[in-house]
Design an enzyme around this catalytic site. Structure first.
Site, PDB file in Angstrom:
ATOM      1  N   HIS A 213     -16.350  29.624 -52.925  1.00  6.74           N
ATOM      2  CA  HIS A 213     -17.552  30.330 -53.347  1.00  6.74           C
ATOM      3  C   HIS A 213     -18.501  29.459 -54.164  1.00  6.74           C
ATOM      4  CE1 HIS A 213     -16.638  34.753 -52.341  1.00  6.74           C
ATOM      5  NE2 HIS A 213     -15.887  33.967 -51.604  1.00  6.74           N
ATOM      6  N   SER A 217     -19.456  28.996 -47.442  1.00  3.38           N
ATOM      7  CA  SER A 217     -18.815  28.513 -46.222  1.00  3.38           C
ATOM      8  C   SER A 217     -19.635  27.397 -45.594  1.00  3.38           C
ATOM      9  CB  SER A 217     -18.689  29.657 -45.219  1.00  3.38           C
ATOM     10  OG  SER A 217     -17.819  30.641 -45.706  1.00  3.38           O
ATOM     11  N   LYS A 241     -17.378  42.034 -39.269  1.00  3.91           N
ATOM     12  CA  LYS A 241     -16.908  41.033 -38.309  1.00  3.91           C
ATOM     13  C   LYS A 241     -15.433  40.707 -38.575  1.00  3.91           C
ATOM     14  CE  LYS A 241     -18.309  36.754 -36.109  1.00  3.91           C
ATOM     15  NZ  LYS A 241     -19.220  35.609 -36.105  1.00  3.91           N
ATOM     16  N   ASP A 242     -15.073  40.641 -39.863  1.00  2.30           N
ATOM     17  CA  ASP A 242     -13.666  40.401 -40.204  1.00  2.30           C
ATOM     18  C   ASP A 242     -12.791  41.574 -39.782  1.00  2.30           C
ATOM     19  OD1 ASP A 242     -14.075  37.895 -41.147  1.00  2.30           O
ATOM     20  OD2 ASP A 242     -13.943  38.394 -43.278  1.00  2.30           O
ATOM     21  N   GLU A 285      12.242  26.290 -36.792  1.00  2.41           N
ATOM     22  CA  GLU A 285      11.254  27.258 -36.325  1.00  2.41           C
ATOM     23  C   GLU A 285      10.107  26.521 -35.649  1.00  2.41           C
ATOM     24  OE1 GLU A 285      12.449  30.287 -36.196  1.00  2.41           O
ATOM     25  OE2 GLU A 285      11.228  31.315 -37.673  1.00  2.41           O
TER      26      GLU A 285
END
Lengths: 416, 265
Positions: A213, A217, A241-242, A285
């Site tokens: 922040h 972005s 959108k998220d 894994e």
């Protein structure tokens, strides 16, 4: 930014004394975000949601789990059979680990493609790599807890790596185990650490967000935001959108949990740990396989360990390895090709990590390992000197290419 | 407009292909260790709408009880769990009572009592050592998780149970070992368990080795994954809910974003 006006008197009263609502309004609501983010920017919030999901299901599981070599395996089966919806909680946790890594790997490759690690976001990137490292430690210890065959032998193989350290290696391994073999004390401490590390991750995630922040972005074009015309408030545009991205993610996640819950696991882990019987192939894994391939590609034990950790270490110094002033691969035609070669290389390493360490697989592992380090240590620093980047747009709002705005002009402008 | 919809399709393809490739790689890697492939049978419990066949499970329990249970335990299953495959309380009580478990009486003496529905299936041997001693050094594994603990478990189990054939002449089969074409290394300590009419099915089904293998596999698949039916049925509801939610959020997103999108085209 104007001060938010809260209508609710309780909110008003609290916010006057503790401006938590102003903070949330500022960071989650008005937070100016580049308006041109594509779907690859969904994976950050997905990773956060995956982390929360893992913590919540993990806490519930821990209420029913017994960290003791004689009871661990059976207590997991009790969760699967007798605890109400225990199977659901455990399968969410088990597959959640895999999906967390899928999301984080995509998130990292997005950062690589769009140059999100470059100034001024170096610390943001480094904190991210630290989160990856913590995730790997947490996932590794979590996989030991069900005390199946792969749990036990995976723990034995990986902890033994530390014995490669000269002089003090053996003592370190004994210290990690809390004894002279992987045993009850190992299981106990792994449970303890597996419980606490996720909260450490939460802490680093908060730092990651504070760093994010600070400058906001990055974006697909990779040029800085020039003003308010380039940004839109986070809410409602990116919250919705998220949410859509979350819906897509959960659909895939639910398909795995409900229809293929053991797809990404190994059947041997449904056999209780037995120190007297070694499985035919000890496979970690899937999300560790690329690193496992690098480990086995080096003929020397210490060398293998160093290269394996080196594969992560190069990520830490990546902001200084990459000399190009242009962030986004969209404007770096040669880098763009090599980016996809790196993706293919990592997938190949993952495949090789699952194969037996013999014949052609060893040779391929070595080539793939060599390319991985070539990419980071040679290509990143040197490519900018020979690559001719495409002209950059003037701003996010004016993506029309202008002849005047070349990469070099952009670079000088950035310096001011 | 056309270009835009192509872009949308591209985004979807990236999502889906990433997911599929990750799945394929993992699948690939775990299948790679197994050199033998087993005949693929139709199982009622496979697929996203799969359910168990109760009659087959009950016959499978009979095969387990009359054949397998002399050597193999089922220690994670309780007798009460049999309710899920269609037995009533009295039948379960009677079934459990055929076994005895140790307990401690008021004087502190170890005594035997009949097993109750709340007890776990009584294993044939008190511990691994006695199991090995009674079986020429080989340990008959507990079957509670056998279908989950083997790759392609149901097909593997079926193949193994029906895979006893004469050893090829060049293969030496030592005493106490048997030749099985589906067992890793082909030499197995377990003698052929299923023969024609090895059990007499209560429901009159002809007990061929193939039939018994299918039934006992269906029973053990349930023992490994007793939650399977509930899991898959819940899954369908959850996925349908998520599809609706995702679609709604997609259209909401399009509506909210419309002014932004229109502004800079």
């Amino acid at each position: 930014m104007s001060k938010p006006k809260f209508k609710n008197p309780v909110v008003k009263w609290i916010d006057y004394r503790l401006p938590i609502f102003t903070f949330m309004d500022h960071e989650l609501n008005h937070y100016p975000t580049p308006k041109n983010l594509n779907y690859f920017w969904n994976f950050g919030s997905l990773a956060g949601i995956a982390l929360v999901t893992m913590i919540i299901t993990g806490i519930v599981l821990s209420m029913n789990y017994t960290a003791h070599v004689d009871y661990a395996f059976d207590s997991v089966e009790r969760i699967m059979r007798d605890v109400n919806h225990g199977w659901l909680i455990r399968y969410i946790h088990m597959n959640g680990a895999s999906f967390f890594f899928i999301v984080v790997f995509i998130h990292i490759f997005r950062g690589l493609y769009y140059g999100s690690y470059k100034a001024p976001r170096e610390l943001l990137w480094i904190l991210g790599v630290l989160i990856l490292l913590l995730m790997m430690a947490t996932a590794f210890m979590g996989y030991v807890l069900p005390w199946g065959q792969m749990s036990f032998w995976g723990a034995t193989v990986i902890t033994n790596l530390f014995s490669a350290i000269p002089v003090v290696g053996e003592s370190i391994v004994t210290w990690l185990w809390g004894g002279f073999s992987v045993d009850n004390s190992t299981l106990n401490r792994f449970f303890s650490l597996h419980f606490v590390l996720p909260f450490v991750i939460v802490g680093v995630v908060i730092l990651h967000l504070i760093a994010l922040h600070r400058f906001g972005s990055n974006n697909p074009i990779g040029i800085d935001v020039k003003g308010t015309q380039d940004t839109i408030p986070f809410s409602p545009y990116y919250t919705i959108k998220d949410l859509f991205g979350l819906g897509v993610f959960l659909t895939f996640f639910a398909a795995a949990v409900f229809f293929f819950p053991n797809f990404m696991g190994h059947p041997d882990n449904y056999i209780e740990a037995n120190p007297m019987v070694t499985p035919a192939h000890i496979v970690p894994e899937w999300y560790f396989l690329p690193f496992y391939a690098i480990l086995r590609a080096i003929p020397d034990k210490l060398g293998g360990v160093l290269f394996m950790f080196g594969a992560i270490a190069v990520l830490f110094i990546l902001p200084w390895l990459d000399r190009s002033p242009v962030r986004s691969s969209q404007f770096r035609p040669i880098f763009k090709i090599f980016f996809w070669v790196l993706v293919a290389d990592c997938i190949l390493l993952g495949y090789l990590g699952a194969m037996p360490a013999e014949g052609i697989y060893v040779i391929l592992s070595r080539i793939a390992t060599a390319y991985y380090f070539f990419h980071f240590l040679v290509l990143f620093p040197l490519l900018p000197y020979i690559e001719k980047t495409k002209p950059l747009p003037i701003s996010i709002s004016e993506p029309v290419l202008s002849g005047a705005a070349t990469a070099s002009a952009f670079a000088t402008r950035e310096k001011k | 407009m056309f270009l835009k919809s192509i872009k949308k399709v591209k985004v979807c393809l990236i999502y889906i292909s990433t997911f599929i490739s990750v799945f394929l790689i993992t699948n690939f890697s775990f299948a790679a260790g197994d050199k033998i492939s087993y005949p693929q049978k139709e199982w009622t419990f496979s697929g996203i709408t799969g359910t168990f066949d109760r009659a087959s499970q009950q016959r499978g329990l009979q095969v387990y009880k009359e054949v397998c249970s002399s050597c193999h335990g089922l220690r994670l299953l309780a007798y009460r769990n049999l309710k899920a495959i269609g037995y009533n309380d009295n039948e379960i009580k009677a079934f459990a009572a055929e076994n005895t478990v140790n307990t401690i009486d008021d004087e502190g003496e170890v005594i035997e009592r009949a097993a109750r529905p709340s007890d776990k299936f009584v294993s044939p041997y008190p511990n691994q050592q006695s199991a090995r001693a009674a079986n020429g050094g080989a340990y008959p594994p507990d079957l509670s998780l056998i279908v989950k603990a083997r790759s392609d478990g149901a097909n593997y189990l079926h193949a193994l149970l029906t895979g006893y054939v004469d050893a090829p002449s060049e293969k030496k089969v030592p005493d106490g070992m048997y030749y099985n074409k589906y067992y890793s290394g082909n030499l197995i300590g377990m003698p052929q368990p299923l023969y024609e009419d090895g059990v007499t099915y209560a429901d009159g089904t002809k007990a061929t080795p193939e039939q018994m293998a299918k039934d006992v596999t269906a029973f053990l698949a349930w023992a490994s994954e007793p939650e399977l039916e509930e899991r898959k049925q819940t899954g369908i509801a959850v996925i349908l809910f998520l599809l609706v939610l995702t679609l709604l959020s997609y259209f909401a997103m399009k509506k909210i974003w419309a002014p932004i999108k229109n502004r800079h085209v």
